[in-house]
Design an enzyme around this catalytic site. Structure first.
Site, short mmCIF file in Angstrom:
data_model
loop_
_atom_site.label_atom_id
_atom_site.label_comp_id
_atom_site.label_asym_id
_atom_site.label_seq_id
_atom_site.Cartn_x
_atom_site.Cartn_y
_atom_site.Cartn_z
N GLU A 35 0.80 -1.16 0.28
CA GLU A 35 -0.07 -0.10 -0.21
C GLU A 35 0.86 1.25 0.15
OE1 GLU A 35 -4.00 2.06 1.52
OE2 GLU A 35 -3.58 -0.01 2.08
N GLY A 55 -6.06 4.78 -0.98
CA GLY A 55 -6.26 3.31 -1.35
C GLY A 55 -7.87 3.05 -0.82
N HIS A 62 -0.02 -14.55 -0.33
CA HIS A 62 1.11 -14.82 0.17
C HIS A 62 1.74 -16.36 -0.09
CE1 HIS A 62 0.31 -11.35 2.57
NE2 HIS A 62 -0.85 -11.81 2.70
N ARG A 64 5.20 -17.55 -0.28
CA ARG A 64 6.03 -18.44 0.62
C ARG A 64 6.48 -17.58 1.88
NH1 ARG A 64 9.84 -20.98 -2.29
NH2 ARG A 64 11.68 -20.55 -0.77
N GLY A 81 -5.84 5.66 -14.55
CA GLY A 81 -6.96 6.44 -15.18
C GLY A 81 -7.14 7.84 -14.44
N ARG A 83 -9.77 8.68 -12.39
CA ARG A 83 -10.70 8.67 -11.32
C ARG A 83 -9.80 7.40 -10.59
NH1 ARG A 83 -11.26 13.38 -10.15
NH2 ARG A 83 -12.71 14.48 -11.57
#
Length: 126
Positions: A35, A55, A62, A64, A81, A83
């Site tokens: 993030e 976000g 996940h 390994r 884009g 938006r």
């Protein structure tokens, strides 16, 4: 941190700060790396005087376990884009180069001042 023409790259330690009780890299830490890279990448594509990148969804697989060393996240755009944006982060173990996780972050591009609790523009300089 490394900035390329079509990627953003950063490392994260695997230690007592980023592992879960069983001693392996916490999935939440992988999501934080993803993030962070995706949000910064999105922010780099907008005019921060007019817009914010926030976000709205994150997905991680996940693959390994890692117990020590560093992991490297490389974030690349899937969609940029006006938006919405979608950013993918591949996370690998630094020592072996093996993929340990892959994540996708969807980001909304909103106008400054449109959050219900936001009274002023929030400007972060580049």
């Amino acid at each position: 941190m490394e900035v390329g023409s079509d990627f953003l790259k950063a490392s994260m330690p695997v230690d007592h700060r980023t592992t879960q009780p069983f001693g392996i890299l916490h999935g939440g830490a992988s999501c934080v790396l993803s993030e962070t890279l995706g949000s910064v990448s999105a922010w780099m594509t907008i005019d921060p005087e007019q817009y914010r990148a926030v976000g709205i969804e994150i997905n991680a697989n996940h693959i390994r376990a890692v117990t020590k060393g560093n992991v490297i996240g490389v974030c690349t755009p899937l969609h940029v884009g006006r938006r919405t944006q979608v950013w993918q982060t591949d996370i690998t173990e630094e020592e072996t180069g093996k993929r340990i996780a892959v994540s996708r972050l969807t980001v909304a591009i909103i106008e400054q001042g449109t959050l219900s609790t936001q009274k002023e523009k929030v400007i972060v300089s580049k």
